[in-house]
Design an enzyme around this catalytic site. Structure first.
Site, short mmCIF file in Angstrom:
data_model
loop_
_atom_site.label_atom_id
_atom_site.label_comp_id
_atom_site.label_asym_id
_atom_site.label_seq_id
_atom_site.Cartn_x
_atom_site.Cartn_y
_atom_site.Cartn_z
N GLU A 68 1.04 -1.18 0.05
CA GLU A 68 0.03 0.01 0.05
C GLU A 68 1.16 1.21 -0.20
O GLU A 68 1.60 1.34 1.03
CB GLU A 68 -0.76 -0.02 1.31
CG GLU A 68 -1.93 0.88 1.15
CD GLU A 68 -2.00 2.27 1.76
OE1 GLU A 68 -1.53 3.22 0.87
OE2 GLU A 68 -2.18 2.21 2.94
N CYS B 80 -1.99 8.72 2.89
CA CYS B 80 -1.78 8.27 1.57
C CYS B 80 -2.97 8.82 0.65
O CYS B 80 -2.65 8.60 -0.71
CB CYS B 80 -1.18 6.99 1.32
SG CYS B 80 -0.12 6.60 2.55
#
Ligand code: SIN
Length: 481
Positions: free
Chosen positions: A252, A286
């Site tokens: 990720e 993110c």
């Protein structure tokens, strides 16, 4: 006796550990003061821990999913019972406001509850046979001993999002937390053991130097799966290293999320969505909006309203009453944000708000709105990781999609529009793993979290998150007739 809530949280959750004289210092990003010194592990010790996890996994996998689920539910209950203490640890080591840290603890706990249930639904299938006298079926089995590497921006939720599905699937897991935020991870480990997770099956290993540990995880044949959340450059290194043993990886990685506002949008709702998306954890996520793309006809209205709304946000240490924007994690994070903003202004962008460090000093940065940003500026291409909203404009739907997709990243994207045809067209055209439509937050334990392109591989959370820790085995049974 102390009345400092962080001290109390450390005593209650980490009391049995020596967090005063270890060799890994942990500091408070609001002040730079060292708040703890944690024991760091060496490579030989980690190798032994992997051996212990690999031995212990068989007995753990042999338990029923229901039994493992019951232990996970106890862990969930313990985490929620200690929500406030855990939140104080999160704020102390990562800086986010206490109110956000409280939300992170319940978000993190939700993964434990979800996978406790989901583990019981790891169904195989029977497949209509291709030949007389043969039967075709699949089963799912735990992948084995896993390793995980987690970031500092969600010191609770990124741990539980990996550990809970691993444990529910019947795997053991060794996890290296971010060097900046080991306290929350150690507290989670303590509560998991209290709930009944065998201590060899889940182990937190703080370290001083992360790179050799990533390499060890990828080169040790006992590790069958590595899950990493962090930057794209580090993800690429790990992926290369994982090729050695063809270790399964979930990555990720970084994002460059567009936040698009079309001229038919509810502008007030778009402003609220921007605040939720952009300013969560001072823009250090993110998935947070990284580029605001606003249709020309509504650009001024949106910029004015966003500026007015952001102007009221309180910049303060996370434990201060009413804090909304905490510090950036460290000097490097602060200087990256400053440099990006300064270079954008030098190239013609206009700071409608902020554009400088905060008067609070240290690593605090003013919430910033930059108008007149263009695609060639660094700020339009780098992952900012700070409370800065760079605004660009576009003429029509095609141009918005072209700009939005013109990036190697593909984690999250957001857009505001009301025309139903446009909603479908844009949702389908955006090359991203997650799309928020008329909403600024997509994260939930029930939904698949993950990116495409250089934002990563695999999904976390949801029913798909369990599959990342399972192997699909196909069996053919012949000689039936
Ligand atoms: C991240 O920033 O990596 C995670 C954010 C989230 O889970 O919402």
């Amino acid at each position: 006796m102390t009345d400092d809530p962080v001290e109390i949280a450390m005593q209650n959750l980490l009391g049995a550990l020596d967090v005063a004289s270890g060799d890994l210092p942990v500091d408070d990003p609001s002040t730079g003061e060292i708040i703890a010194r944690v024991r760091a592990y060496g490579l030989d010790e980690i190798s032994q821990i992997i051996g212990g996890a690999d031995d212990a996994r068989h007995a753990w996998a042999a338990r029923t999913a229901k039994e493992r689920g019951a232990i996970l539910i106890k862990w969930f209950n313990l985490v929620m019972a200690h929500q406030s203490e855990l939140a104080h640890l999160v704020t102390a080591e990562c800086g986010k406001p206490l109110t956000e840290a409280m939300v992170e603890v319940s978000y993190g706990a939700a993964f434990i509850e979800w996978f406790a249930e989901e583990g019981k639904r790891a169904y195989g299938e029977t497949i209509p046979s291709f030949a007389v006298g043969k039967r075709v079926l699949t089963i799912k089995q735990p992948v084995g001993t896993c390793a995980a590497i987690t970031p500092w921006n969600f010191p609770i939720a990124m741990v539980t999002r990996k550990v809970a599905p691993a444990l529910a699937a019947g795997c053991s897991i060794v996890l290296k937390p971010a060097e900046a935020t080991p306290l929350s991870a150690l507290a989670l480990e303590k509560l998991a053991i209290e709930a009944g997770v065998p201590k060899e099956v889940f182990k937190i290993i703080p370290v001083i130097d992360p790179a050799p540990v990533g390499e060890l995880f990828c080169s040790d044949e006992r590790i069958r799966k590595l899950s990493f959340t962090g930057s794209t450059p580090v993800g690429k290194i790990l992926m290369r290293q994982a090729a050695k043993n063809v270790t399964k990886v979930s990555l990720e990685l970084g994002g460059n999320a567009p936040f698009i506002v079309f001229d038919d949008a509810d502008i007030d709702a778009a402003v609220e969505g921007s605040i939720a998306s952009k300013f969560r954890n001072a823009g250090q996520t993110c998935v947070c909006a990284n580029r605001f793309l606003i249709q020309e006809g509504v650009a001024e209205e949106f910029t004015e309203k966003l500026t007015a709304r952001i102007d009221g946000l309180k910049v303060a240490p996370g434990l201060e009453q009413g804090a909304e924007i905490g510090p950036l994690i460290n000097d490097a994070g602060h200087s990256k944000v400053s440099t990006l903003v300064e270079s954008a202004i030098a190239a013609g962008a206009v700071a409608r708000l902020g554009g400088r460090s905060s008067d609070r000093g240290g690593n605090f940065y003013e919430p910033t709105v930059l108008a007149g940003v263009t695609r060639d500026m660094d700020i339009a291409n780098a992952e900012i990781f700070g409370p800065v909203a760079p605004i660009m404009t576009f003429a029509d739907e095609k141009e918005a999609i072209r700009i939005a997709n013109d990036t190697p990243f593909g984690l999250a994207a957001y857009f505001y529009a009301r025309d139903l045809g446009r909603v479908w067209r844009v949702m389908e055209a955006l090359e991203y793993g997650m799309i928020g439509i008329n909403d600024g937050i997509v994260s939930s334990e029930v939904a698949p979290f993950g990116g495409i392109k250089q934002s990563g591989l695999g999904r976390e959370g949801s029913k798909h998150g369990l599959d990342e820790y399972m192997e699909l085995k196909y069996a053919l049974i012949g000689g039936i007739s």
